[in-house]
Design a protein around this motif. Structure first.
Motif, PDB file in Angstrom:
ATOM      1  N   TRP A  66       0.829  -1.211   0.000  1.00  0.00           N
ATOM      2  CA  TRP A  66       0.000   0.000   0.000  1.00  0.00           C
ATOM      3  C   TRP A  66       0.863   1.262   0.000  1.00  0.00           C
ATOM      4  O   TRP A  66       0.496   2.269  -0.611  1.00  0.00           O
ATOM      5  N   GLN A  67       1.997   1.196   0.659  1.00  0.00           N
ATOM      6  CA  GLN A  67       2.899   2.347   0.666  1.00  0.00           C
ATOM      7  C   GLN A  67       3.350   2.660  -0.769  1.00  0.00           C
ATOM      8  O   GLN A  67       3.370   3.816  -1.178  1.00  0.00           O
ATOM      9  N   CYS A  68       3.671   1.608  -1.523  1.00  0.00           N
ATOM     10  CA  CYS A  68       4.066   1.800  -2.930  1.00  0.00           C
ATOM     11  C   CYS A  68       2.910   2.345  -3.767  1.00  0.00           C
ATOM     12  O   CYS A  68       3.101   3.237  -4.600  1.00  0.00           O
ATOM     13  N   LYS A  72       2.514   8.058  -4.968  1.00  0.00           N
ATOM     14  CA  LYS A  72       2.337   9.171  -5.910  1.00  0.00           C
ATOM     15  C   LYS A  72       1.165  10.081  -5.539  1.00  0.00           C
ATOM     16  O   LYS A  72       1.015  11.153  -6.101  1.00  0.00           O
ATOM     17  N   CYS A  73       0.339   9.638  -4.595  1.00  0.00           N
ATOM     18  CA  CYS A  73      -0.818  10.441  -4.174  1.00  0.00           C
ATOM     19  C   CYS A  73      -0.379  11.411  -3.083  1.00  0.00           C
ATOM     20  O   CYS A  73       0.249  11.010  -2.109  1.00  0.00           O
ATOM     21  N   LEU A  85       0.530   3.832   7.561  1.00  0.00           N
ATOM     22  CA  LEU A  85       1.370   2.754   7.033  1.00  0.00           C
ATOM     23  C   LEU A  85       2.801   2.876   7.550  1.00  0.00           C
ATOM     24  O   LEU A  85       3.414   1.874   7.941  1.00  0.00           O
ATOM     25  N   ASP A  86       3.334   4.100   7.532  1.00  0.00           N
ATOM     26  CA  ASP A  86       4.695   4.318   8.042  1.00  0.00           C
ATOM     27  C   ASP A  86       4.796   3.925   9.517  1.00  0.00           C
ATOM     28  O   ASP A  86       5.791   3.333   9.937  1.00  0.00           O
ATOM     29  N   SER A  87       3.767   4.246  10.268  1.00  0.00           N
ATOM     30  CA  SER A  87       3.748   3.885  11.687  1.00  0.00           C
ATOM     31  C   SER A  87       3.750   2.370  11.861  1.00  0.00           C
ATOM     32  O   SER A  87       4.497   1.828  12.678  1.00  0.00           O
ATOM     33  N   LEU A  88       2.929   1.673  11.079  1.00  0.00           N
ATOM     34  CA  LEU A  88       2.873   0.211  11.144  1.00  0.00           C
ATOM     35  C   LEU A  88       4.218  -0.395  10.758  1.00  0.00           C
ATOM     36  O   LEU A  88       4.728  -1.282  11.453  1.00  0.00           O
TER      37      LEU A  88
END
Length: 129
Positions: A66-68, A72-73, A85-88
């Motif tokens: 999902w990070q990938c 771009k958003c 996501l970064d936190s996870l």
């Protein structure tokens, strides 16, 4: 003191045999039980550790994918998703894989599970629309 007669020595051996055999049996049983317990504990630990590793690997794969996809958003809505996501990912990277004696292992695992559920909710909120 008079020396013990041969018949009384034999009688003492018979009387003490039960106690001696009980002690020897206990020692043999304890040694065998310890050996079996260690082997069983090792199998259980390997199986349980593999399950936890697989679970966390699944979470990490989800988060990285999902990070990938969201890279771009740049709108605010996706920014919140990316931060979650970064936190996870950060929680997973800090998880002590190599230390099974870590006293907060279960607590940290529950936090990761909670963060994963939160992140799934963020990602799936747009799928229905």
């Amino acid at each position: 003191m008079a020396a013990a007669s041969p018949s009384s020595d034999m009688f003492d051996e018979i009387v003490m045999a039960e106690e001696r055999f009980h002690g020897e049996g206990y020692q043999e049983g304890y040694a065998e039980g310890s050996h079996v317990g260690v082997a069983e504990g090792r199998r259980y630990g390997s199986l349980h550790g593999a399950k936890i590793g697989s679970e966390i690997g699944c979470y990490l794969g989800f988060a990285l994918t999902w990070q990938c996809l969201l890279q771009k958003c740049t709108d605010e809505k996706n920014g919140k998703k990316i931060r979650a996501l970064d936190s996870l990912i950060g929680m997973i990277q800090k998880f002590p894989y190599e230390d099974p004696t870590y006293d907060k292992l279960q607590e940290d695992l529950e936090k990761i599970r909670g963060k994963f559920k939160q992140t799934v909710c963020h990602q799936s909120s747009d799928l229905g629309h």
